[in-house]
Enzyme design. Structure first.
Site: not given
Ligand code: NVA
Ligand code: CP
Length: 308
Positions: A104, A131, A134, A226, A267, A295
């Site tokens: 990540r 993502h 997801q 989201d 998500c 997931r």
């Molecule tokens: N769009 C959000 C998704 C988190 C799973 C982010 O990037 O923070």
């Molecule tokens: N949806 C998702 O990726 O959640 P986290 O940020 O908790 O991993």
């Protein structure tokens, strides 16, 4: 055969995504999980995280363990990356210890650099652009709830972010019509829209970017949202909330424009009463907890596919 990465769903065909969904179903529904308990025997997986996570980290760690492998969590700033060791050198070293990296990162370009210099598969656990893990779970959830994907309509309301980009790709690949409602200046990544239009040409689905949430959700089978403030966007929080609220909040009133039995998806993590009201999150349309559970099952499908 060379290694295969999982950086974006655009690299996978409709057939390959179906195979991952079928495999997810086996993992989820099997009454004899012991038959999978050796899939990753003697395999190690590094979980390299530059941003916080609850679902992705825990689901991957548990998936690796349930498949008989070993997961090693590595926080970006606690590793030598935090002191300037390059991504390329880190990729070379991790490739000597583990069999896969789940990463990540803030920048998709770092993920690509990691994948380029690693001799082992790299899985995108969220970047600024995509993502895919997801969206694989999201497609599975819709299929599980509706029994089909082709011909359904998903409406995404809110920020044209990483999740939205991957939904555009995932839906268009699988023949799901997608309509995105976002304010001016918050459109999805142009390349993702381009891919989606290209994919939809093959599957006969539609791709639409509009301003009005009511228009996007018209007769939709799924309403998805989201956060308005993704990780890394915190400095713009006030400005973003001013732009998105109240127009882009998913409310019970918005559901009146969708199909009667439309699903609500997110998500997560949700910023309750920003992008979605408590009433919708906790209401009868919401499938967010099943979506989160999925997931785990999709993580097993992806790991087994890449490491088999
Ligand atoms: N769009 C959000 C998704 C988190 C799973 C982010 O990037 O923070
Ligand atoms: N949806 C998702 O990726 O959640 P986290 O940020 O908790 O991993």
């Amino acid at each position: 055969m060379g290694k295969r990465d999982f950086l974006t769903l655009q690299d996978y065909s409709e057939e390959e995504i179906w195979e991952l969904l079928e495999s997810t179903k086996l993992f989820k529904e099997s009454s004899s999980p012991e038959i999978f308990a050796e899939n990753l025997r003697n395999r190690s997986v590094a979980l390299l995280f530059q941003k916080p996570s609850t679902r992705t980290r825990v689901s991957f760690e548990v998936a690796v363990n349930q498949l008989g492998g070993h997961a090693v969590y590595l926080g970006w700033s606690e590793s030598q990356l935090g002191r300037g060791e390059t991504v390329a050198d880190t990729a070379r070293v991790l490739s000597r210890y583990v069999d896969c990296v789940v990463a990540r990162v803030y920048r998709q370009s770092d993920l690509e650099e990691l994948a380029k210099h690693a001799t082992i598969p790299v899985i995108n656990a969220l970047s600024d652009l995509y993502h895919p893990c997801q969206i694989l779970a999201d497609l599975y959830t819709v299929w599980e709830k509706r029994g089909v994907l082709k011909g359904l309509k998903l409406a995404y309301v809110g920020d044209g972010n990483n999740v939205c980009n991957s939904l555009l790709i995932g839906c268009s690949k699988m023949g799901v019509n997608i309509s995105v409602a976002c304010p001016s200046g918050y459109e999805p990544y142009s390349k993702a829209v381009e891919y989606a239009r290209e994919n939809s040409g093959k599957t006969g689905s539609t791709v639409e970017i509009v301003r009005s949430p009511e228009k996007a959700v018209e007769k939709a089978d799924v309403i998805y949202t989201d956060t308005f403030v993704s990780m890394g966007d915190e400095a713009e929080r006030e400005e973003r909330l001013k732009t998105f609220l109240p127009t882009y909040q998913v409310t019970s009133a918005l559901f009146k424009h969708a199909s009667e039995d439309a699903l609500f998806m997110h998500c997560l993590p949700a910023h309750r009463n920003e992008e979605v009201t408590d009433e919708v999150m906790d209401g009868p349309h919401s499938v967010v907890w099943d979506q989160a559970e999925n997931r785990l099952h999709t993580a097993k499908a992806v790991l087994s596919e890449l490491l088999s």
